[in-house]
Design a protein around this motif. Sequence first.
Motif, PDB file in Angstrom:
ATOM      1  N   ARG A   1     -12.185 -21.599  39.110  1.00 16.73           N
ATOM      2  CA  ARG A   1     -10.800 -21.927  38.753  1.00 16.73           C
ATOM      3  C   ARG A   1      -9.957 -20.672  38.887  1.00 16.73           C
ATOM      4  N   SER A   2      -8.754 -20.836  39.399  1.00 17.50           N
ATOM      5  CA  SER A   2      -7.804 -19.731  39.513  1.00 17.50           C
ATOM      6  C   SER A   2      -6.584 -20.021  38.652  1.00 17.50           C
ATOM      7  N   ALA A   3      -6.161 -19.031  37.888  1.00 14.32           N
ATOM      8  CA  ALA A   3      -4.934 -19.164  37.101  1.00 14.32           C
ATOM      9  C   ALA A   3      -3.741 -19.041  38.043  1.00 14.32           C
ATOM     10  N   GLY A   4      -2.662 -19.714  37.709  1.00 13.18           N
ATOM     11  CA  GLY A   4      -1.445 -19.642  38.509  1.00 13.18           C
ATOM     12  C   GLY A   4      -0.488 -18.599  37.961  1.00 13.18           C
ATOM     13  N   PHE A   5       0.667 -18.476  38.590  1.00  7.47           N
ATOM     14  CA  PHE A   5       1.684 -17.536  38.142  1.00  7.47           C
ATOM     15  C   PHE A   5       2.068 -17.846  36.695  1.00  7.47           C
ATOM     16  N   GLY A   6       2.101 -16.817  35.856  1.00 11.27           N
ATOM     17  CA  GLY A   6       2.461 -16.993  34.455  1.00 11.27           C
ATOM     18  C   GLY A   6       1.349 -17.579  33.599  1.00 11.27           C
ATOM     19  N   GLU A   7       0.140 -17.673  34.145  1.00 11.93           N
ATOM     20  CA  GLU A   7      -1.005 -18.240  33.432  1.00 11.93           C
ATOM     21  C   GLU A   7      -2.138 -17.224  33.480  1.00 11.93           C
ATOM     22  N   VAL A   8      -2.983 -17.201  32.456  1.00 12.26           N
ATOM     23  CA  VAL A   8      -4.145 -16.323  32.443  1.00 12.26           C
ATOM     24  C   VAL A   8      -5.294 -17.062  31.759  1.00 12.26           C
TER      25      VAL A   8
ATOM     26  N   SER B   1      -2.459  -4.570  38.234  1.00 12.36           N
ATOM     27  CA  SER B   1      -1.317  -4.662  39.147  1.00 12.36           C
ATOM     28  C   SER B   1      -0.252  -3.674  38.711  1.00 12.36           C
ATOM     29  N   GLY B   2       0.833  -3.685  39.426  1.00  7.83           N
ATOM     30  CA  GLY B   2       1.933  -2.780  39.139  1.00  7.83           C
ATOM     31  C   GLY B   2       2.800  -3.193  37.970  1.00  7.83           C
ATOM     32  N   ASN B   3       2.487  -4.298  37.285  1.00  5.83           N
ATOM     33  CA  ASN B   3       3.367  -4.727  36.195  1.00  5.83           C
ATOM     34  C   ASN B   3       3.201  -3.887  34.935  1.00  5.83           C
ATOM     35  N   GLY B   4       2.141  -3.061  34.855  1.00  2.00           N
ATOM     36  CA  GLY B   4       1.957  -2.175  33.713  1.00  2.00           C
ATOM     37  C   GLY B   4       1.220  -2.796  32.544  1.00  2.00           C
ATOM     38  N   ASP B   5       0.926  -4.081  32.592  1.00  2.47           N
ATOM     39  CA  ASP B   5       0.205  -4.767  31.515  1.00  2.47           C
ATOM     40  C   ASP B   5      -1.141  -5.219  32.064  1.00  2.47           C
ATOM     41  N   THR B   6      -2.066  -4.271  32.194  1.00  3.28           N
ATOM     42  CA  THR B   6      -3.361  -4.545  32.800  1.00  3.28           C
ATOM     43  C   THR B   6      -4.062  -5.705  32.104  1.00  3.28           C
ATOM     44  N   GLY B   7      -4.539  -6.645  32.886  1.00  2.00           N
ATOM     45  CA  GLY B   7      -5.250  -7.800  32.354  1.00  2.00           C
ATOM     46  C   GLY B   7      -4.362  -8.988  32.066  1.00  2.00           C
ATOM     47  N   ALA B   8      -3.056  -8.852  32.250  1.00  5.22           N
ATOM     48  CA  ALA B   8      -2.142  -9.949  31.933  1.00  5.22           C
ATOM     49  C   ALA B   8      -1.783 -10.789  33.155  1.00  5.22           C
ATOM     50  N   GLU B   9      -2.250 -10.407  34.316  1.00  4.35           N
ATOM     51  CA  GLU B   9      -1.930 -11.155  35.526  1.00  4.35           C
ATOM     52  C   GLU B   9      -2.845 -12.362  35.663  1.00  4.35           C
ATOM     53  N   PRO B  10      -2.473 -13.297  36.548  1.00 10.13           N
ATOM     54  CA  PRO B  10      -3.350 -14.445  36.800  1.00 10.13           C
ATOM     55  C   PRO B  10      -4.742 -13.978  37.230  1.00 10.13           C
TER      56      PRO B  10
ATOM     57  N   PRO C   1      -1.398  -8.650  41.993  1.00  9.18           N
ATOM     58  CA  PRO C   1      -2.609  -8.417  41.196  1.00  9.18           C
ATOM     59  C   PRO C   1      -3.873  -8.401  42.049  1.00  9.18           C
ATOM     60  N   ALA C   2      -4.849  -7.628  41.591  1.00 11.83           N
ATOM     61  CA  ALA C   2      -6.149  -7.547  42.252  1.00 11.83           C
ATOM     62  C   ALA C   2      -7.237  -7.570  41.183  1.00 11.83           C
ATOM     63  N   THR C   3      -8.411  -8.054  41.546  1.00 10.36           N
ATOM     64  CA  THR C   3      -9.540  -8.084  40.619  1.00 10.36           C
ATOM     65  C   THR C   3     -10.044  -6.669  40.393  1.00 10.36           C
TER      66      THR C   3
ATOM     67  N   TRP D   1     -21.417 -16.714  34.396  1.00  9.51           N
ATOM     68  CA  TRP D   1     -20.010 -17.082  34.490  1.00  9.51           C
ATOM     69  C   TRP D   1     -19.205 -15.963  33.853  1.00  9.51           C
ATOM     70  N   ALA D   2     -18.016 -15.698  34.373  1.00  6.49           N
ATOM     71  CA  ALA D   2     -17.160 -14.657  33.805  1.00  6.49           C
ATOM     72  C   ALA D   2     -15.712 -14.908  34.207  1.00  6.49           C
ATOM     73  N   THR D   3     -14.800 -14.304  33.472  1.00  6.51           N
ATOM     74  CA  THR D   3     -13.402 -14.277  33.893  1.00  6.51           C
ATOM     75  C   THR D   3     -13.138 -12.903  34.475  1.00  6.51           C
ATOM     76  N   THR D   4     -12.327 -12.870  35.518  1.00  4.41           N
ATOM     77  CA  THR D   4     -12.038 -11.598  36.161  1.00  4.41           C
ATOM     78  C   THR D   4     -10.990 -10.829  35.370  1.00  4.41           C
ATOM     79  N   SER D   5     -11.096  -9.526  35.440  1.00  2.00           N
ATOM     80  CA  SER D   5     -10.096  -8.626  34.889  1.00  2.00           C
ATOM     81  C   SER D   5      -9.193  -8.224  36.050  1.00  2.00           C
ATOM     82  N   THR D   6      -7.919  -8.081  35.787  1.00  2.00           N
ATOM     83  CA  THR D   6      -6.985  -7.783  36.870  1.00  2.00           C
ATOM     84  C   THR D   6      -6.212  -6.497  36.610  1.00  2.00           C
TER      85      THR D   6
END
Length: 109
Positions: free
Chosen positions: A82-89, A46-55, A18-20, A39-44
């Motif tokens: 704060r950074s979300a971990g794998f499987g977290e958003v 990646s190649g998983n096809g579900d844009t915005g669902a990555e950490p 994933p990338a911002t 303050w904001a949350t980043t949008s991500t």
Amino acid sequence: MNGYPTGTNAATGLPWSPATDGLRNLAGRLDHDGRVTLWATTSTISGNGDTGAEPNQLVAIRDTLKSSDATAAAQETFVTLRSAGFGEVLRGNSFTPDRDADDHDHDHH
């Protein structure tokens, strides 16, 4: 990122990692020193096809409201809170004003 495949997803043509890609859910405050804190949350993406669902991350930046100096603005950077971990958003953020009477400059985050 740990837990993510490596390489490129053949179906999407995007790297798995994933990338911002942008910012979502902005909240802000005008500080007494003439600066703005955002303050904001980043949008991500990646190649998983579900844009915005990555950490993603919760980030902040401070800016001088009156400044029109593009060179100075180009030096400003986001701070990761704060950074979300794998499987977290992270979904959104909220701002609650500080009611501390001793906090006259509101510079802490």
